[in-house]
Design a protein around this motif. Structure first.
Motif, PDB file in Angstrom:
ATOM      1  N   HIS A   1       0.831  -1.208   0.000  1.00 27.29           N
ATOM      2  CA  HIS A   1       0.000   0.000   0.000  1.00 27.29           C
ATOM      3  C   HIS A   1       0.869   1.263   0.000  1.00 27.29           C
ATOM      4  CE1 HIS A   1      -3.765   2.133   0.443  1.00 27.29           C
ATOM      5  NE2 HIS A   1      -3.237   2.833   1.447  1.00 27.29           N
ATOM      6  N   ARG A   2       2.063   1.163   0.554  1.00 28.05           N
ATOM      7  CA  ARG A   2       2.989   2.291   0.567  1.00 28.05           C
ATOM      8  C   ARG A   2       3.320   2.733  -0.861  1.00 28.05           C
ATOM      9  NH1 ARG A   2       7.436   0.403   5.127  1.00 28.05           N
ATOM     10  NH2 ARG A   2       5.917  -0.039   6.780  1.00 28.05           N
ATOM     11  N   VAL A   3       3.436   1.774  -1.758  1.00 28.70           N
ATOM     12  CA  VAL A   3       3.781   2.081  -3.148  1.00 28.70           C
ATOM     13  C   VAL A   3       2.595   2.752  -3.844  1.00 28.70           C
ATOM     14  CG1 VAL A   3       4.552   1.109  -5.355  1.00 28.70           C
ATOM     15  CG2 VAL A   3       5.472   0.224  -3.185  1.00 28.70           C
ATOM     16  N   ALA A   4       1.384   2.303  -3.550  1.00 28.53           N
ATOM     17  CA  ALA A   4       0.195   2.960  -4.107  1.00 28.53           C
ATOM     18  C   ALA A   4       0.149   4.420  -3.645  1.00 28.53           C
ATOM     19  CB  ALA A   4      -1.069   2.216  -3.690  1.00 28.53           C
ATOM     20  N   LEU A   5       0.435   4.660  -2.379  1.00 29.04           N
ATOM     21  CA  LEU A   5       0.458   6.032  -1.854  1.00 29.04           C
ATOM     22  C   LEU A   5       1.533   6.868  -2.549  1.00 29.04           C
ATOM     23  CD1 LEU A   5       0.049   5.287   1.961  1.00 29.04           C
ATOM     24  CD2 LEU A   5      -1.665   6.333   0.444  1.00 29.04           C
ATOM     25  N   TYR A   6       2.709   6.278  -2.738  1.00 28.53           N
ATOM     26  CA  TYR A   6       3.799   6.985  -3.421  1.00 28.53           C
ATOM     27  C   TYR A   6       3.389   7.373  -4.849  1.00 28.53           C
ATOM     28  CZ  TYR A   6       7.777   7.806  -6.341  1.00 28.53           C
ATOM     29  OH  TYR A   6       8.599   8.362  -7.286  1.00 28.53           O
ATOM     30  N   LEU A   7       2.858   6.409  -5.600  1.00 30.92           N
ATOM     31  CA  LEU A   7       2.491   6.691  -6.997  1.00 30.92           C
ATOM     32  C   LEU A   7       1.387   7.740  -7.075  1.00 30.92           C
ATOM     33  CD1 LEU A   7       2.705   3.056  -8.389  1.00 30.92           C
ATOM     34  CD2 LEU A   7       4.272   4.954  -8.903  1.00 30.92           C
ATOM     35  N   GLN A   8       0.438   7.692  -6.154  1.00 27.31           N
ATOM     36  CA  GLN A   8      -0.611   8.705  -6.121  1.00 27.31           C
ATOM     37  C   GLN A   8       0.003  10.085  -5.870  1.00 27.31           C
ATOM     38  OE1 GLN A   8      -3.386   8.761  -2.766  1.00 27.31           O
ATOM     39  NE2 GLN A   8      -5.027   9.324  -4.204  1.00 27.31           N
ATOM     40  N   LYS A   9       0.883  10.171  -4.881  1.00 29.66           N
ATOM     41  CA  LYS A   9       1.544  11.448  -4.575  1.00 29.66           C
ATOM     42  C   LYS A   9       2.330  11.965  -5.784  1.00 29.66           C
ATOM     43  CE  LYS A   9       2.296  10.831   0.390  1.00 29.66           C
ATOM     44  NZ  LYS A   9       3.325  10.751   1.437  1.00 29.66           N
ATOM     45  N   TYR A  10       3.027  11.066  -6.478  1.00 30.36           N
ATOM     46  CA  TYR A  10       3.821  11.470  -7.633  1.00 30.36           C
ATOM     47  C   TYR A  10       2.929  12.058  -8.726  1.00 30.36           C
ATOM     48  CZ  TYR A  10       7.285  11.604 -11.289  1.00 30.36           C
ATOM     49  OH  TYR A  10       8.122  12.050 -12.286  1.00 30.36           O
ATOM     50  N   LEU A  11       1.849  11.349  -9.051  1.00 26.83           N
ATOM     51  CA  LEU A  11       0.939  11.835 -10.095  1.00 26.83           C
ATOM     52  C   LEU A  11       0.356  13.197  -9.737  1.00 26.83           C
ATOM     53  CD1 LEU A  11      -0.881   8.486 -10.865  1.00 26.83           C
ATOM     54  CD2 LEU A  11       0.304   9.892 -12.580  1.00 26.83           C
ATOM     55  N   GLU A  12      -0.031  13.366  -8.500  1.00 29.65           N
ATOM     56  CA  GLU A  12      -0.647  14.621  -8.079  1.00 29.65           C
ATOM     57  C   GLU A  12       0.380  15.748  -7.966  1.00 29.65           C
ATOM     58  OE1 GLU A  12      -2.978  13.632  -4.608  1.00 29.65           O
ATOM     59  OE2 GLU A  12      -4.499  12.637  -5.839  1.00 29.65           O
ATOM     60  N   ALA A  13       1.561  15.468  -7.416  1.00 25.62           N
ATOM     61  CA  ALA A  13       2.592  16.498  -7.255  1.00 25.62           C
ATOM     62  C   ALA A  13       3.068  17.042  -8.599  1.00 25.62           C
ATOM     63  CB  ALA A  13       3.774  15.945  -6.458  1.00 25.62           C
ATOM     64  N   HIS A  14       3.083  16.181  -9.608  1.00 21.80           N
ATOM     65  CA  HIS A  14       3.524  16.595 -10.935  1.00 21.80           C
ATOM     66  C   HIS A  14       2.354  16.994 -11.838  1.00 21.80           C
ATOM     67  CE1 HIS A  14       7.062  14.557  -9.332  1.00 21.80           C
ATOM     68  NE2 HIS A  14       7.739  15.367 -10.117  1.00 21.80           N
ATOM     69  N   GLN A  15       1.180  17.042 -11.262  1.00 18.02           N
ATOM     70  CA  GLN A  15      -0.052  17.433 -11.961  1.00 18.02           C
ATOM     71  C   GLN A  15      -0.218  16.677 -13.278  1.00 18.02           C
ATOM     72  OE1 GLN A  15       0.154  21.734 -12.156  1.00 18.02           O
ATOM     73  NE2 GLN A  15      -0.309  21.913  -9.976  1.00 18.02           N
ATOM     74  N   LEU A  16       0.009  15.366 -13.197  1.00 14.17           N
ATOM     75  CA  LEU A  16      -0.118  14.509 -14.370  1.00 14.17           C
ATOM     76  C   LEU A  16      -1.527  13.950 -14.531  1.00 14.17           C
ATOM     77  CD1 LEU A  16       3.229  12.533 -14.004  1.00 14.17           C
ATOM     78  CD2 LEU A  16       2.731  14.448 -15.562  1.00 14.17           C
ATOM     79  N   ALA A  17      -2.256  13.828 -13.413  1.00 16.95           N
ATOM     80  CA  ALA A  17      -3.587  13.224 -13.456  1.00 16.95           C
ATOM     81  C   ALA A  17      -4.296  13.473 -12.127  1.00 16.95           C
ATOM     82  CB  ALA A  17      -3.468  11.719 -13.697  1.00 16.95           C
ATOM     83  N   THR A  18      -5.612  13.378 -12.180  1.00 14.88           N
ATOM     84  CA  THR A  18      -6.359  13.253 -10.934  1.00 14.88           C
ATOM     85  C   THR A  18      -6.302  11.778 -10.565  1.00 14.88           C
ATOM     86  OG1 THR A  18      -8.457  12.911 -12.096  1.00 14.88           O
ATOM     87  CG2 THR A  18      -7.894  15.198 -11.472  1.00 14.88           C
ATOM     88  N   THR A  19      -6.411  11.491  -9.278  1.00 17.02           N
ATOM     89  CA  THR A  19      -6.232  10.108  -8.847  1.00 17.02           C
ATOM     90  C   THR A  19      -7.202   9.730  -7.749  1.00 17.02           C
ATOM     91  OG1 THR A  19      -4.668  10.615  -7.078  1.00 17.02           O
ATOM     92  CG2 THR A  19      -3.739  10.241  -9.274  1.00 17.02           C
ATOM     93  N   GLU A  20      -7.338   8.437  -7.575  1.00 16.76           N
ATOM     94  CA  GLU A  20      -7.973   7.890  -6.390  1.00 16.76           C
ATOM     95  C   GLU A  20      -7.419   6.488  -6.187  1.00 16.76           C
ATOM     96  OE1 GLU A  20     -12.242   6.990  -6.524  1.00 16.76           O
ATOM     97  OE2 GLU A  20     -12.080   6.981  -8.700  1.00 16.76           O
ATOM     98  N   ILE A  21      -7.301   6.127  -4.919  1.00 12.69           N
ATOM     99  CA  ILE A  21      -6.861   4.777  -4.590  1.00 12.69           C
ATOM    100  C   ILE A  21      -8.091   3.940  -4.268  1.00 12.69           C
ATOM    101  CG2 ILE A  21      -5.646   3.345  -2.904  1.00 12.69           C
ATOM    102  CD1 ILE A  21      -3.516   5.478  -2.703  1.00 12.69           C
TER     103      ILE A  21
END
Length: 191
Positions: free
Chosen positions: A18-38
């Motif tokens: 789950h830590r990796v899912a959180l990391y990837l979500q943060k990356y996508l949002e921080a770089h404004q690449l996509a909206t996300t949800e887990i």
């Protein structure tokens, strides 16, 4: 902006993937690449699969919610641990629950393990199941070895620079596939 759904597939007590899912979500949002949800399968507590969603007379509210999240996603990232060379039953359960919903859906796979190989043994079996349902599996992978040493509980990477570089390649490949699918869909909609 595309919408990416990340499936956190482990329901195990003390899970680390789950830590990796959180990391990837943060990356996508921080770089404004996509909206996300887990979509956290631990929160859904699905019953064992006994029929596809489309054939169920009365799907549960959780099944309906899960289906809607996959349908509305422009792309999906599956974060899965490796358990004894395979992926968890919780993930197989939801992959099999849907069928048409996976058709041409861009799906990127991140495999996770506590060992040195990063869950790479699970990629082939998961990819094959998704291919059978006609999902568009992204060629770039994101294997994570020794997850317990490389990510904290909030999903922050120990070596942020190197991890961000790998994530950029992985997620940009998914986003390229999302954009390509959008263009293909638009060209088939024209008379």
């Amino acid at each position: 902006m595309p919408h990416i759904t990340l499936i956190s597939s482990s329901v195990r007590t003390g899970r680390k993937s789950h830590r990796v899912a959180l990391y990837l979500q943060k990356y996508l949002e921080a770089h404004q690449l996509a909206t996300t949800e887990i979509v956290d399968l631990k929160a859904y507590d699905f019953p064992l699969f006994h029929e596809r969603y489309s054939r169920l007379e009365e799907p549960t509210a959780a099944m309906q919610d899960f289906r809607e999240k996959i349908v509305k996603a422009d792309g999906v990232v599956i974060v899965t641990p490796e358990y004894n060379g395979g992926y968890p039953a919780s993930l197989k359960n939801v992959v099999d629950l849907l069928y048409d919903e996976w058709h041409r859906k861009p799906v990127a796979i991140s495999t996770v393990s506590g060992g040195a190989f990063g869950g790479t043994q699970v990629i082939t079996s998961l990819q094959f199941s998704l291919w059978k349902m006609r999902a568009w599996t992204v060629p770039a992978m994101f294997p994570v070895p020794k997850v317990q040493d490389n990510y904290d509980e909030e999903g922050d990477a120990a070596d942020k620079e190197a991890t961000d570089k790998r994530a950029n390649h992985f997620l940009r490949e998914l986003l390229w596939c999302v954009e390509a699918k959008k263009k293909m869909d638009e060209s088939t909609d024209k008379p």
